[in-house]
Design an enzyme around this catalytic site. Structure first.
Site, PDB file in Angstrom:
ATOM      1  N   LYS A 111       0.820  -1.218   0.000  1.00 20.94           N
ATOM      2  CA  LYS A 111       0.000   0.000   0.000  1.00 20.94           C
ATOM      3  C   LYS A 111       0.848   1.261   0.000  1.00 20.94           C
ATOM      4  O   LYS A 111       0.540   2.221  -0.691  1.00 20.94           O
ATOM      5  CB  LYS A 111      -0.982  -0.003   1.175  1.00 20.94           C
ATOM      6  N   GLU A 135      -4.777  -5.238  -5.837  1.00 26.61           N
ATOM      7  CA  GLU A 135      -6.011  -5.355  -5.049  1.00 26.61           C
ATOM      8  C   GLU A 135      -5.727  -5.477  -3.554  1.00 26.61           C
ATOM      9  O   GLU A 135      -6.406  -4.879  -2.713  1.00 26.61           O
ATOM     10  CB  GLU A 135      -6.796  -6.590  -5.520  1.00 26.61           C
ATOM     11  N   GLY A 140      -7.080  -5.438   2.500  1.00 26.98           N
ATOM     12  CA  GLY A 140      -6.809  -6.881   2.533  1.00 26.98           C
ATOM     13  C   GLY A 140      -7.665  -7.683   1.588  1.00 26.98           C
ATOM     14  O   GLY A 140      -7.587  -7.530   0.368  1.00 26.98           O
ATOM     15  N   GLY A 193      -1.158  -9.623  18.884  1.00 27.26           N
ATOM     16  CA  GLY A 193      -0.673  -9.612  17.499  1.00 27.26           C
ATOM     17  C   GLY A 193      -1.519  -8.771  16.561  1.00 27.26           C
ATOM     18  O   GLY A 193      -1.347  -8.831  15.342  1.00 27.26           O
ATOM     19  N   LYS A 211      -4.134   3.897   2.175  1.00 22.45           N
ATOM     20  CA  LYS A 211      -5.256   3.187   1.541  1.00 22.45           C
ATOM     21  C   LYS A 211      -6.250   4.183   0.935  1.00 22.45           C
ATOM     22  O   LYS A 211      -6.762   3.978  -0.168  1.00 22.45           O
ATOM     23  CB  LYS A 211      -5.961   2.297   2.566  1.00 22.45           C
ATOM     24  N   GLY A 333      -4.453  -9.752   7.531  1.00 21.34           N
ATOM     25  CA  GLY A 333      -4.204 -11.162   7.820  1.00 21.34           C
ATOM     26  C   GLY A 333      -3.675 -11.865   6.576  1.00 21.34           C
ATOM     27  O   GLY A 333      -4.026 -11.506   5.450  1.00 21.34           O
TER      28      GLY A 333
HETATM   29  N1  NAP Z   1      -0.001  -8.896   6.680  1.00 24.23           N
HETATM   30  C1  NAP Z   1      -1.160  -8.334   6.295  1.00 24.23           C
HETATM   31  O1  NAP Z   1      -2.211  -8.520   6.911  1.00 24.23           O
HETATM   32  C2  NAP Z   1      -1.188  -7.459   5.076  1.00 24.23           C
HETATM   33  C3  NAP Z   1      -2.419  -6.963   4.625  1.00 24.23           C
HETATM   34  C4  NAP Z   1      -2.461  -6.169   3.471  1.00 24.23           C
HETATM   35  C5  NAP Z   1      -1.280  -5.865   2.814  1.00 24.23           C
HETATM   36  N2  NAP Z   1      -0.097  -6.336   3.310  1.00 24.23           N
HETATM   37  C6  NAP Z   1       1.112  -5.988   2.584  1.00 24.23           C
HETATM   38  O2  NAP Z   1       1.735  -7.173   2.097  1.00 24.23           O
HETATM   39  C7  NAP Z   1       3.134  -6.998   2.040  1.00 24.23           C
HETATM   40  C8  NAP Z   1       3.791  -8.128   2.830  1.00 24.23           C
HETATM   41  O3  NAP Z   1       3.328  -8.070   4.167  1.00 24.23           O
HETATM   42  P1  NAP Z   1       3.630  -9.230   5.196  1.00 24.23           P
HETATM   43  O4  NAP Z   1       2.712  -9.008   6.347  1.00 24.23           O
HETATM   44  O5  NAP Z   1       3.641 -10.553   4.527  1.00 24.23           O
HETATM   45  O6  NAP Z   1       5.119  -8.843   5.636  1.00 24.23           O
HETATM   46  P2  NAP Z   1       6.184  -9.803   6.331  1.00 24.23           P
HETATM   47  O7  NAP Z   1       5.523 -10.873   7.101  1.00 24.23           O
HETATM   48  O8  NAP Z   1       7.145  -8.915   7.040  1.00 24.23           O
HETATM   49  O9  NAP Z   1       6.913 -10.492   5.092  1.00 24.23           O
HETATM   50  C9  NAP Z   1       7.835  -9.826   4.276  1.00 24.23           C
HETATM   51  C10 NAP Z   1       8.813 -10.846   3.768  1.00 24.23           C
HETATM   52  O10 NAP Z   1       9.677 -10.213   2.834  1.00 24.23           O
HETATM   53  C11 NAP Z   1      11.019 -10.495   3.187  1.00 24.23           C
HETATM   54  N3  NAP Z   1      11.824  -9.359   2.809  1.00 24.23           N
HETATM   55  C12 NAP Z   1      11.792  -8.111   3.308  1.00 24.23           C
HETATM   56  N4  NAP Z   1      12.675  -7.331   2.685  1.00 24.23           N
HETATM   57  C13 NAP Z   1      13.301  -8.104   1.779  1.00 24.23           C
HETATM   58  C14 NAP Z   1      14.321  -7.875   0.831  1.00 24.23           C
HETATM   59  N5  NAP Z   1      14.897  -6.674   0.706  1.00 24.23           N
HETATM   60  N6  NAP Z   1      14.735  -8.909   0.067  1.00 24.23           N
HETATM   61  C15 NAP Z   1      14.174 -10.124   0.184  1.00 24.23           C
HETATM   62  N7  NAP Z   1      13.198 -10.415   1.064  1.00 24.23           N
HETATM   63  C16 NAP Z   1      12.769  -9.403   1.852  1.00 24.23           C
HETATM   64  C17 NAP Z   1      10.997 -10.686   4.689  1.00 24.23           C
HETATM   65  O11 NAP Z   1      12.109 -11.447   5.101  1.00 24.23           O
HETATM   66  P3  NAP Z   1      12.516 -11.547   6.649  1.00 24.23           P
HETATM   67  O12 NAP Z   1      11.867 -12.772   7.154  1.00 24.23           O
HETATM   68  O13 NAP Z   1      14.007 -11.611   6.630  1.00 24.23           O
HETATM   69  O14 NAP Z   1      12.032 -10.288   7.329  1.00 24.23           O
HETATM   70  C18 NAP Z   1       9.684 -11.429   4.876  1.00 24.23           C
HETATM   71  O15 NAP Z   1       9.840 -12.823   4.686  1.00 24.23           O
HETATM   72  C19 NAP Z   1       3.405  -5.603   2.597  1.00 24.23           C
HETATM   73  O16 NAP Z   1       3.495  -4.676   1.548  1.00 24.23           O
HETATM   74  C20 NAP Z   1       2.166  -5.302   3.423  1.00 24.23           C
HETATM   75  O17 NAP Z   1       1.892  -3.917   3.551  1.00 24.23           O
HETATM   76  C21 NAP Z   1      -0.019  -7.125   4.403  1.00 24.23           C
END
Ligand code: NAP
Length: 469
Positions: A111, A135, A140, A193, A211, A333
């Site tokens: 986002k 999307e 989410g 969490g 958003k 999530g």
């Molecule tokens: N979680 C949600 O509910 C949610 C909802 C809507 C949108 N999003 C979006 O979805 C995206 C991912 O979110 P997430 O919650 O899955 O985040 P996350 O759990 O922190 O996962 C990010 C992953 O990317 C890896 N990473 C970070 N920087 C990197 C780099 N430079 N090179 C290679 N790998 C790298 C991280 O590795 P490490 O394990 O080493 O940190 C981690 O495995 C974000 O843009 C977030 O805003 C998330």
């Protein structure tokens, strides 16, 4: 020159589409899980990329999946679509640019990146004739971007409002139902969490602001800068605000809201808050085209905004012809967000990887954004009691042409720290701000006054058509 149809069938011939996931975290794992469960479908996972990838290996993905730390491997010829799930502005932006230039379609849930650089990235996608779908970057698992761009494409939307941050919603819910102070409700959310260790992005409104910037661009056809959207934290809200709000048949929610200029069509009507049109005495200069804000607001208990729970998001859109449509669903999530990502991937398998243009404004510049809307307001003062306080406040408000609607004061508080509330008839935010500057200088405050708009007509939100739930 190649026709769209000829090009589509030629491009579509490479499918089933081969997918690289970059970022194997919460969402990345969920996307991989869904793809693994749909092995017979039109998507084939070929590559997972993450830093220090060795610790990310799982045994439930097929052996043909390539595990790598190098972005270049995710841009290899056996990849058609790159899924960016690392988050943050860089290197995520660089990865997407490289992927588009390498002829890959791209799906992202990022986002912040889309809100701040979406226009530039979509321009590049258009130039490269490759899809860039996002999307999951808004709300989410709630399919609001596609709903606006496809299901509501025939309408002209003039307002988008909703609850876009589940963390704020959880905290405000707990303050309301358990009477917890903000700090305790935040600590509880963090323990469960529902909130990050650094909650700034959520509670101070940056997340909802990003958003809303995306929704405004997609829905109102106006490119707006995220930083131009007015934003206020929920931190000053206290349990006493819920007590007073209930006296007004309201509760307090972080509400995100954007509206563009004059409305036409059979369902056009004034917004719950918004510019007062046709009121020259109130008019302050040229009316800007877009009004937008993310802030705590009083919403009626009967409104859908008051009933959104936990990490649920609610988005309502208003169109000149279709009226109001509401979308309710899980706004965060891993699994719900992954559904949005996989839906984007499946969409690309239907259309091919070429750019399928979102209805973007033709103008390349950014629209001016104002938060100087007119609304009734709630003001909570905490004072060291003395005679004449109400009279002093009334004088300042009268000097600014603001009418007091009511004064509420509950018994049982110490005279040294006495909270009481004034509700104000509709006034422009800029006028109220000027009055507040004078009011803050008065000598009886123990805490800074808290103000919030009252969305008196918000019960109309979510009115005519129920969407996803
Ligand atoms: N979680 C949600 O509910 C949610 C909802 C809507 C949108 N999003 C979006 O979805 C995206 C991912 O979110 P997430 O919650 O899955 O985040 P996350 O759990 O922190 O996962 C990010 C992953 O990317 C890896 N990473 C970070 N920087 C990197 C780099 N430079 N090179 C290679 N790998 C790298 C991280 O590795 P490490 O394990 O080493 O940190 C981690 O495995 C974000 O843009 C977030 O805003 C998330």
């Amino acid at each position: 020159m190649q026709t769209q149809t000829a090009r589509s069938s030629a491009e579509a011939a490479v499918f089933p589409a081969r997918v690289a996931i970059v970022g194997f975290g919460t969402v990345g794992r969920s996307v991989a899980k869904i793809l693994a469960s749909q092995a017979d479908g039109p998507l084939r996972l070929t590559c997972v990329c993450n830093r220090d990838v060795a610790r990310k290996h799982v045994d439930w993905l097929p052996s043909h999946v390539r595990w790598t730390e190098k972005f270049d491997d995710a841009l290899a010829p056996d990849v058609d679509i790159v899924v960016e799930l690392i988050g943050g502005l860089e290197p995520a932006g660089d990865l997407i640019r490289r992927a588009l230039r390498a002829g890959k379609a791209v799906v992202t849930a990022n986002k912040q990146l889309i809100a701040q650089h979406g226009a530039e990235l979509l321009d590049l996608a258009r130039t490269q004739d490759r899809s860039l779908l996002y999307e999951a970057s808004v709300a989410g698992g709630l399919p609001i971007v596609r709903a606006i761009q496809e299901g509501l494409a025939g309408d002209r939307l003039y307002r988008i409002a909703g609850i876009l941050n589940g963390t704020c919603n959880y905290i405000l819910n707990r303050m309301e139902t358990a009477g917890l102070p903000f700090a305790d409700a935040l600590a509880e959310a963090q323990a469960l969490g529902f909130a990050e260790a650094d909650p700034t992005a959520d509670v101070d409104g940056h997340d909802a602001q990003a958003k809303l910037a995306i929704l405004t661009t997609v829905g109102l056809q106006c490119r707006v800068r995220q930083s131009d959207i007015h934003r206020e934290s929920i931190r000053p809200i206290e349990p006493i605000d819920f007590t007073y709000a209930r006296r007004l048949d309201c509760t307090v929610r972080q509400v995100s809201w954007a509206e563009r200029g004059p409305q036409r069509g059979p369902h056009a009507r004034l917004p719950p808050v918004g510019p007062e049109r046709g009121d020259p005495e109130r008019s302050r200069g040229e009316p800007p085209t877009v009004f937008a804000s993310v802030q705590p607001a009083l919403v009626p208990l009967a409104s859908p905004l008051a009933k959104v729970e936990g990490s649920q998001n609610l988005v309502t859109v208003c169109g000149e012809y279709g009226g109001e449509t509401a979308f309710l669903g899980l706004g965060a999530g891993g699994d719900p967000t992954a559904v949005a990502v996989v839906s984007d991937l499946l969409s690309i398998t239907r259309t091919g990887p070429m750019f399928v243009g979102p209805r973007l404004p033709v103008a390349s510049g950014y629209q001016e954004v104002s938060a100087d809307f007119s609304a009734p307001h709630y003001m909570r003062f905490t004072v060291a009691d003395r005679p004449g306080i109400i009279a002093s406040l009334a004088t300042v408000l009268a000097q600014h042409g603001i009418n007091i609607d009511a004064v509420l004061q509950l018994p049982g508080f110490p005279q040294t720290q006495l909270p009481f509330v004034m509700t104000l008839e509709a006034c422009h935010v800029s006028v109220l701000d000027e009055a507040l500057t004078v009011i803050r200088a008065l000598p009886f405050h123990v805490k800074d006054p808290v103000t919030a708009p009252i969305l008196i007509r918000a019960e109309r939100l979510g009115g005519t058509t129920e969407g996803h739930s």
